[in-house]
Enzyme design. Structure first.
Site, PDB file in Angstrom:
ATOM      1  N   LYS A 126       0.922  -1.247   0.109  1.00 39.35           N
ATOM      2  CA  LYS A 126       0.006  -0.043   0.088  1.00 39.35           C
ATOM      3  C   LYS A 126       1.026   1.362  -0.036  1.00 39.35           C
ATOM      4  O   LYS A 126       0.597   2.269  -0.712  1.00 39.35           O
ATOM      5  CB  LYS A 126      -0.963  -0.121   1.109  1.00 39.35           C
ATOM      6  CG  LYS A 126      -2.079  -0.939   0.746  1.00 39.35           C
ATOM      7  CD  LYS A 126      -3.117  -0.970   1.943  1.00 39.35           C
ATOM      8  CE  LYS A 126      -4.223  -1.875   1.713  1.00 39.35           C
ATOM      9  NZ  LYS A 126      -4.842  -2.800   2.733  1.00 39.35           N
TER      10      LYS A 126
ATOM     11  N   LYS B 283      -4.241  -9.951 -10.057  1.00 37.60           N
ATOM     12  CA  LYS B 283      -5.232 -10.427  -8.978  1.00 37.60           C
ATOM     13  C   LYS B 283      -6.473  -9.142  -9.196  1.00 37.60           C
ATOM     14  O   LYS B 283      -6.150  -7.894  -9.020  1.00 37.60           O
ATOM     15  CB  LYS B 283      -4.474 -10.229  -7.512  1.00 37.60           C
ATOM     16  CG  LYS B 283      -5.591 -10.134  -6.658  1.00 37.60           C
ATOM     17  CD  LYS B 283      -5.273  -9.964  -5.223  1.00 37.60           C
ATOM     18  CE  LYS B 283      -6.207  -8.905  -4.458  1.00 37.60           C
ATOM     19  NZ  LYS B 283      -7.048  -9.225  -3.210  1.00 37.60           N
TER      20      LYS B 283
ATOM     21  N   LYS C 177     -10.271  -4.197  -6.084  1.00 42.44           N
ATOM     22  CA  LYS C 177     -11.009  -2.875  -6.345  1.00 42.44           C
ATOM     23  C   LYS C 177      -9.778  -1.948  -6.315  1.00 42.44           C
ATOM     24  O   LYS C 177      -9.913  -0.867  -7.041  1.00 42.44           O
ATOM     25  CB  LYS C 177     -11.911  -2.613  -4.830  1.00 42.44           C
ATOM     26  CG  LYS C 177     -13.031  -3.097  -4.976  1.00 42.44           C
ATOM     27  CD  LYS C 177     -13.727  -3.041  -3.257  1.00 42.44           C
ATOM     28  CE  LYS C 177     -13.081  -4.615  -2.602  1.00 42.44           C
ATOM     29  NZ  LYS C 177     -13.785  -4.765  -1.488  1.00 42.44           N
TER      30      LYS C 177
HETATM   31  P1  ADP Z   1     -10.029  -5.835  -2.847  1.00 44.02           P
HETATM   32  O1  ADP Z   1      -8.635  -6.670  -3.082  1.00 44.02           O
HETATM   33  O2  ADP Z   1     -10.788  -5.932  -4.058  1.00 44.02           O
HETATM   34  O3  ADP Z   1     -10.067  -4.849  -1.954  1.00 44.02           O
HETATM   35  P2  ADP Z   1     -10.591  -7.208  -0.369  1.00 44.02           P
HETATM   36  O4  ADP Z   1      -9.254  -6.932  -0.005  1.00 44.02           O
HETATM   37  O5  ADP Z   1     -11.931  -6.370   0.075  1.00 44.02           O
HETATM   38  O6  ADP Z   1     -10.682  -7.081  -2.029  1.00 44.02           O
HETATM   39  O7  ADP Z   1     -11.290  -8.701  -0.113  1.00 44.02           O
HETATM   40  C1  ADP Z   1     -12.457  -9.464   0.228  1.00 44.02           C
HETATM   41  C2  ADP Z   1     -12.166 -10.902   0.485  1.00 44.02           C
HETATM   42  O8  ADP Z   1     -12.131 -11.326  -0.885  1.00 44.02           O
HETATM   43  C3  ADP Z   1     -10.763 -11.299   1.078  1.00 44.02           C
HETATM   44  O9  ADP Z   1     -11.095 -12.557   1.546  1.00 44.02           O
HETATM   45  C4  ADP Z   1     -10.210 -11.584  -0.355  1.00 44.02           C
HETATM   46  O10 ADP Z   1      -9.013 -12.407  -0.018  1.00 44.02           O
HETATM   47  C5  ADP Z   1     -10.991 -12.086  -1.056  1.00 44.02           C
HETATM   48  N1  ADP Z   1     -10.373 -11.836  -2.474  1.00 44.02           N
HETATM   49  C6  ADP Z   1     -10.440 -10.370  -2.981  1.00 44.02           C
HETATM   50  N2  ADP Z   1      -9.743 -10.452  -4.349  1.00 44.02           N
HETATM   51  C7  ADP Z   1      -9.752 -11.778  -4.481  1.00 44.02           C
HETATM   52  C8  ADP Z   1      -9.233 -12.327  -5.760  1.00 44.02           C
HETATM   53  N3  ADP Z   1      -9.113 -11.808  -6.924  1.00 44.02           N
HETATM   54  N4  ADP Z   1      -9.184 -13.615  -5.680  1.00 44.02           N
HETATM   55  C9  ADP Z   1      -9.515 -14.505  -4.745  1.00 44.02           C
HETATM   56  N5  ADP Z   1      -9.895 -13.954  -3.580  1.00 44.02           N
HETATM   57  C10 ADP Z   1     -10.089 -12.649  -3.501  1.00 44.02           C
END
Ligand code: ADP
Ligand code: TRP
Length: 323
Positions: free
Chosen positions: A112, A191, A194
């Site tokens: 980050k 990956k 958001k």
């Molecule tokens: P983002 O990366 O979009 O901000 P979050 O960090 O809010 O997503 O993730 C919420 C949940 O979804 C977590 O358990 C995270 O491991 C899972 N997750 C997010 N992106 C992925 C992905 N591309 N593949 C698998 N799991 C994901």
């Protein structure tokens, strides 16, 4: 006794299919077989989301998304993190047992900072709050995507450190990261996240979803050229929705040059529509009745508070803070 399963999701933007396969789908399954704890992690979002209206809206929307996708408050504990503020007390207590070295190794903080998200103390100590979320409910299993693996290791380390210092208090949680959906790729092949702007949202204007799917990056092989399904983002996503026969069928068409990327994208779009359409109506209904959602969350916080206080009281006694 049913297994205690816990996870949280940050209200930081529209839910996407990475969230769905990485976490939500499994939570919906777990609520049938285990004692499920699921919350909207708004205290975590505050590390980066600092706008009052957005915070309120995204918190309610995350709750609506999960309810629409099948989370049933009658079958699980479902609440908003900040409605149970005792977790902040445990965060402080745990932070006093957390070695700086452990925190400094956290890759998500480094990522980050590298993305110029602006360092703050909350962002740095984020994993301690996550450990408190998990430990305060004595969770045994934590279903997350692979990006959360290190945070789970830190939670385990912190729990063990506490138990060694003050006596057996916390269950040591295990991560639950299934291989096949560990990392759902985004439209650019990184990956799906958001924060990378490469998501395919679950609930959005169909035009937006179509645009995202049609914009998935591929190589420039023509329709008739043999293609490698294992190197294609479209196929990687299609696979998540398809049955075994469909998967094998599409892979064969790729290899034989019988399908172009455009048609593969259309097949993927169809799968996305078919999968999420049944949830759309419920999502629309909830959007029109935010008071009902607020009520569900209020009840959820009440229900989980009992369990929360039980652990916290144990901690206060073990540490001598309850004198
Ligand atoms: P983002 O990366 O979009 O901000 P979050 O960090 O809010 O997503 O993730 C919420 C949940 O979804 C977590 O358990 C995270 O491991 C899972 N997750 C997010 N992106 C992925 C992905 N591309 N593949 C698998 N799991 C994901
Ligand atoms: N950090 C998690 C994420 O970004 C969200 C989260 C907060 C969480 N507390 C948790 C996940 C506890 C599992 C358990 O996805």
């Amino acid at each position: 006794m049913k297994k205690r399963v816990l996870s949280g999701i940050q209200p930081s933007g529209k839910l996407h299919i990475g969230n769905y396969f990485g976490m939500i789908k499994r939570m919906v399954e777990y609520q049938e077989s285990s004692d499920l704890f699921l919350f909207v992690a708004n205290l975590h979002s505050l590390t980066t989301l600092q706008n009052k209206d957005e915070m309120k809206n995204l918190t309610l929307e995350a709750a609506m998304d999960m309810l629409a996708l099948g989370i049933d408050p009658e079958k699980c504990h479902f609440w908003v993190q900040s409605d149970v503020p005792e977790v902040a007390e445990l965060t402080w207590i745990l932070s006093c047992l957390t070695p700086m070295g452990l925190m400094e190794r956290a890759t998500s903080y480094k990522d980050k900072i590298a993305k110029k998200l602006g360092a703050n103390l909350g962002l740095f100590s984020y994993p301690v709050l996550q450990a408190a979320d998990i430990l305060i409910q004595q969770a045994e299993l934590v279903p997350v995507g692979k990006d959360q693996k290190q945070h789970l290791e830190m939670s385990r380390d912190i729990a063990a450190k506490f138990n060694n210092t003050f006596g057996e208090t916390f269950t040591i949680p295990k991560p639950d990261i299934p291989k096949d959906v560990a990392v759902v790729p985004g439209t650019d092949g990184q990956k799906m996240s958001k924060s990378y702007g490469n998501t395919i949202p679950i609930f959005d204007d169909p035009k937006v979803i179509k645009k995202a799917v049609m914009g998935i990056v591929t190589d420039s092989k023509g329709v008739d050229a043999p293609k490698n399904p294992d190197k294609c983002n479209v196929f990687a996503l299609y696979k998540l929705f398809a049955s075994k026969e469909e998967r094998v069928g599409m892979a064969n068409e790729y290899r034989k040059g019988k399908i172009g990327y455009g048609d593969a994208k259309k097949a993927l779009l169809q799968k996305i529509q078919d999968t999420f359409e049944p949830f759309q109506k419920k999502r629309e209904y909830l959007a029109k009745h935010p008071k009902k959602v607020e009520k569900i969350l209020e009840e959820g916080a009440k229900k989980v508070s009992k369990n929360t206080l039980k652990t916290l009281e144990k901690v206060r006694k073990a540490t001598g803070l309850r004198y």
